[in-house]
Design a protein around this motif. Sequence first.
Motif, mmCIF file in Angstrom:
data_model
loop_
_atom_site.group_PDB
_atom_site.id
_atom_site.type_symbol
_atom_site.label_atom_id
_atom_site.label_comp_id
_atom_site.label_asym_id
_atom_site.label_seq_id
_atom_site.Cartn_x
_atom_site.Cartn_y
_atom_site.Cartn_z
ATOM 1 N N MET A 1 -6.902 -2.430 -7.187
ATOM 2 C CA MET A 1 -5.968 -2.639 -6.067
ATOM 3 C C MET A 1 -5.162 -3.917 -6.257
ATOM 4 N N SER A 2 -5.869 -5.028 -6.536
ATOM 5 C CA SER A 2 -5.164 -6.293 -6.712
ATOM 6 C C SER A 2 -4.254 -6.227 -7.924
ATOM 7 N N ASP A 3 -4.661 -5.408 -8.939
ATOM 8 C CA ASP A 3 -3.814 -5.241 -10.119
ATOM 9 C C ASP A 3 -2.472 -4.632 -9.728
ATOM 10 N N PHE A 4 -2.479 -3.672 -8.807
ATOM 11 C CA PHE A 4 -1.236 -3.035 -8.355
ATOM 12 C C PHE A 4 -0.292 -4.066 -7.740
ATOM 13 N N PHE A 5 -0.800 -4.871 -6.827
ATOM 14 C CA PHE A 5 0.049 -5.852 -6.155
ATOM 15 C C PHE A 5 0.529 -6.934 -7.121
ATOM 16 N N GLU A 6 -0.349 -7.333 -8.038
ATOM 17 C CA GLU A 6 0.043 -8.344 -9.020
ATOM 18 C C GLU A 6 1.109 -7.776 -9.958
ATOM 19 N N ARG A 7 0.917 -6.514 -10.335
ATOM 20 C CA ARG A 7 1.882 -5.856 -11.228
ATOM 21 C C ARG A 7 3.258 -5.748 -10.567
ATOM 22 N N GLN A 11 6.771 -7.239 -11.719
ATOM 23 C CA GLN A 11 7.870 -6.325 -12.040
ATOM 24 C C GLN A 11 9.055 -6.459 -11.090
ATOM 25 N N LEU A 12 8.757 -6.591 -9.805
ATOM 26 C CA LEU A 12 9.799 -6.517 -8.776
ATOM 27 C C LEU A 12 10.072 -7.836 -8.068
ATOM 28 N N GLY A 13 9.153 -8.781 -8.215
ATOM 29 C CA GLY A 13 9.288 -10.019 -7.440
ATOM 30 C C GLY A 13 8.923 -9.808 -5.982
ATOM 31 N N VAL A 14 8.213 -8.710 -5.689
ATOM 32 C CA VAL A 14 7.818 -8.379 -4.316
ATOM 33 C C VAL A 14 6.379 -8.830 -4.088
ATOM 34 N N GLU A 15 6.181 -9.703 -3.120
ATOM 35 C CA GLU A 15 4.843 -10.184 -2.805
ATOM 36 C C GLU A 15 4.547 -9.882 -1.340
ATOM 37 N N LEU A 16 3.543 -9.068 -1.100
ATOM 38 C CA LEU A 16 3.189 -8.659 0.253
ATOM 39 C C LEU A 16 2.179 -9.625 0.867
ATOM 40 N N ASN A 17 2.254 -9.753 2.198
ATOM 41 C CA ASN A 17 1.248 -10.558 2.873
ATOM 42 C C ASN A 17 -0.009 -9.719 3.122
ATOM 43 N N LYS A 18 -1.023 -10.340 3.705
ATOM 44 C CA LYS A 18 -2.331 -9.692 3.861
ATOM 45 C C LYS A 18 -2.240 -8.398 4.669
ATOM 46 N N ILE A 19 -1.492 -8.434 5.787
ATOM 47 C CA ILE A 19 -1.376 -7.249 6.653
ATOM 48 C C ILE A 19 -0.615 -6.146 5.941
ATOM 49 N N GLN A 20 0.465 -6.510 5.247
ATOM 50 C CA GLN A 20 1.241 -5.509 4.516
ATOM 51 C C GLN A 20 0.389 -4.832 3.448
ATOM 52 N N LYS A 21 -0.410 -5.615 2.729
ATOM 53 C CA LYS A 21 -1.292 -5.027 1.705
ATOM 54 C C LYS A 21 -2.290 -4.060 2.332
ATOM 55 N N LYS A 22 -2.796 -4.453 3.492
ATOM 56 C CA LYS A 22 -3.761 -3.584 4.167
ATOM 57 C C LYS A 22 -3.109 -2.270 4.599
ATOM 58 N N ALA A 23 -1.851 -2.357 5.045
ATOM 59 C CA ALA A 23 -1.121 -1.149 5.442
ATOM 60 C C ALA A 23 -0.866 -0.242 4.245
ATOM 61 N N THR A 43 9.983 -2.026 2.915
ATOM 62 C CA THR A 43 9.327 -2.422 1.667
ATOM 63 C C THR A 43 7.864 -1.992 1.676
ATOM 64 N N THR A 44 7.196 -2.195 2.809
ATOM 65 C CA THR A 44 5.777 -1.815 2.913
ATOM 66 C C THR A 44 5.599 -0.309 2.757
ATOM 67 N N MET A 45 6.477 0.480 3.377
ATOM 68 C CA MET A 45 6.382 1.940 3.270
ATOM 69 C C MET A 45 6.582 2.396 1.827
ATOM 70 N N ILE A 46 7.574 1.834 1.155
ATOM 71 C CA ILE A 46 7.842 2.241 -0.217
ATOM 72 C C ILE A 46 6.694 1.826 -1.132
ATOM 73 N N MET A 47 6.152 0.641 -0.913
ATOM 74 C CA MET A 47 4.993 0.201 -1.702
ATOM 75 C C MET A 47 3.784 1.105 -1.438
ATOM 76 N N ARG A 48 3.647 1.567 -0.220
ATOM 77 C CA ARG A 48 2.528 2.466 0.119
ATOM 78 C C ARG A 48 2.655 3.777 -0.655
ATOM 79 N N ILE A 49 3.881 4.292 -0.737
ATOM 80 C CA ILE A 49 4.112 5.523 -1.505
ATOM 81 C C ILE A 49 3.790 5.290 -2.979
ATOM 82 N N GLY A 50 4.260 4.141 -3.508
ATOM 83 C CA GLY A 50 3.970 3.823 -4.905
ATOM 84 C C GLY A 50 2.485 3.672 -5.164
ATOM 85 N N TYR A 51 1.775 3.097 -4.206
ATOM 86 C CA TYR A 51 0.318 2.926 -4.338
ATOM 87 C C TYR A 51 -0.376 4.288 -4.382
ATOM 88 N N LEU A 52 0.050 5.202 -3.514
ATOM 89 C CA LEU A 52 -0.549 6.541 -3.510
ATOM 90 C C LEU A 52 -0.382 7.205 -4.877
#
Length: 709
Positions: A1-7, A11-23, A43-52
Amino acid sequence: MSDFFERKKQQLGVELNKIQKKAVTKTQGPLLLLACPGSGKTTTMIMRIGYLIEELNISPRRIKAITFSRASAKDMIERYERFFPELSPVDFSTIHSLAFQITREHLAEDDYIMIEGNDANRLSKKRLLRDFYLAENNEPITDDLLEELVSFISFVKNKMLQKKKWKQLDEPFPNAIDIFATYEAFKENHEPRLVDFDDMLTIALDALSKNSKLLSKYQQRWDYVMTDESQDTSMVQHAIVEMLVERHRNLCVVADDDQSIYTWRAAEPGYLLKFREVYPDAYIMKMERNYRSSGTIVATANQFIKKNKLRHDKNMFTHLPDGEPLVIRRLASQEAQLKYIVKELSGLDDYGDTAILYRNNSSSTLLMDELDRLGIPFYMKDADNRFFSHWVVQDILNFMRFSLRPERVDLYSKVASKTNAYWSAAQLRQLGRMQPATKHAFEEISLTVQLKDYQLRIIGEQRKTFDALQEMPPLKVIRSIRRDLGYDQMLASRAEKFGMKLDYLQEILSTLEQIAEPLPTMADFAKRLKQLEAVTNQAKVEKTDDMLTLSTMHSSKGLEFERVYLIDLVEGVVPTEEDAEDAALLEEARRLFYVGMTRAKRHLELISYDNESRFVEEVRRIALPNMKKAQSQKPATLVAPKAKIAIPDNPDAVSSIEELHEGAAIRHRVFGNGKITEIDEEKIGIQFAKEHKEFLLEICLQYQLLELV
């Protein structure tokens, strides 16, 4: 999971906060994500789709994202392609597009005609409604009433109200429900079946309810469903979504009940408050951090919206600095507001990150007129050129045309019923059949139409008025039409008879007068209206980065600007009289005001005149303590100690800004009597007998310098 956010950070320069990551990672079961303005929901919705897809190996084809508007769907598609260019497409669509897909499949074996989207069609929705209104009232429907009727029909359909309950509804105008019933019966009995956009929703829901095979097909198509802007979703739309996710219940609803501003379109913000009733195991999260606006704007807006009762309790905050104080101005008139706005704009080097927002599109016409004269480039988010084709505008032009061409009886016949001559229906039909003559139209009318003695006397007076109009500038012409020809009296009568809003009609006339004021002739006035209509059409389609944005508060949702001016903040506009009389409507009006405020990143001005909006007063009471608190928290600056000034006790002195307003008579302890010309949270301007002065308000109050006279 943390690898996804770090990646993604790499790649994108996008850094989510704790609540956004949880969502992003809360993928199973129902989730209600309450997202404050500027909290990064897209941004959170699109990241959620990418995570899925990337982390959980879900096929993109198994994910459905539903939006409220085509613009939102387009934005999400573009964001997804930018964030995840290597991934296959995900199914993004509006709820109407999804409903049409279901409806088309359900009616595959039946003939039907779509009657909306092409008004030139003989069986178009608006043409049918015009015909039914004419048959019911023996009077053509105006564009205003037609829009109200269309909105009313959409409201009823989206609320899923049964026909037996229609009579209990408040009609937008007399006989609206009867016309609606006639329209529905005509569609149902027509061969082939007639279908409009609202029918697509009700047919889709009915199809899913009754056709188990079709329901099963759509339920098995997607394993994850996300809905955006869900505070703008109606009951029938919510019901469709509920049926789609019934099998897996992997539903993510993204919404902000504080930004629900479309209940007049049957949006159901209350659904969000009852979310756990529908989904008892739902997980509710709040994205409260605002990345857009300054600390001052965020703190003030957050406290302002808390006055609403029907909402989830949220506390919007930001880590951005406090920034500039809010500017709250109460000017002497609408004209003074326009002059102030122009002066402010003239001091800017670039207009591209500035917006002027208002409640009604009618506010834009005078602004546009002045901006066009000054050569300031602007874009209109939701330009409405119906102003120029409005029947009131056309009436005034026809009065003017007839005054210049008095032989044109056909022109007079268009406005005769709008005068004080009390024409009967039979007489008006006779007038309509008459052709232009070589002599004055009134002479021809006297010979052709049987008139009563009082009518002969009235048209004799009208002839003198029309003759006099020829030599007048257009401003005086309009005022004479209103006063001497009985146009204002007619407006009041028609407004009462047909359920029109008299204030709105009078506002159109006021706007025409202000456009006419600097012009020397009626020909110049007609030419200027044509020019402004062309400017409006252009402003809708042309947008560059250096253009000022004009928009209603409704259409500004989702946008952001460095500088925002909210104008026409007066009682009767925001909130309207109807809003003020209904607790639910008043809460929606406050939400709309909140949406306007939270468009601003750094500089926010609230501008009023005449009867200042109660919302401005609420913001003033919030903002002043916040500003003082912010100032007290600033690091101390080393300065030489000042001698203590003895303040004479003055029990009559003004002690609070709430006691002061523009136009008030005031006495200054040093300069004597004067009149307040302007006031904001920092300064007060006073016109004395021989000079005008500005003072720091805090000093005036602290040293008891002012008394009300």
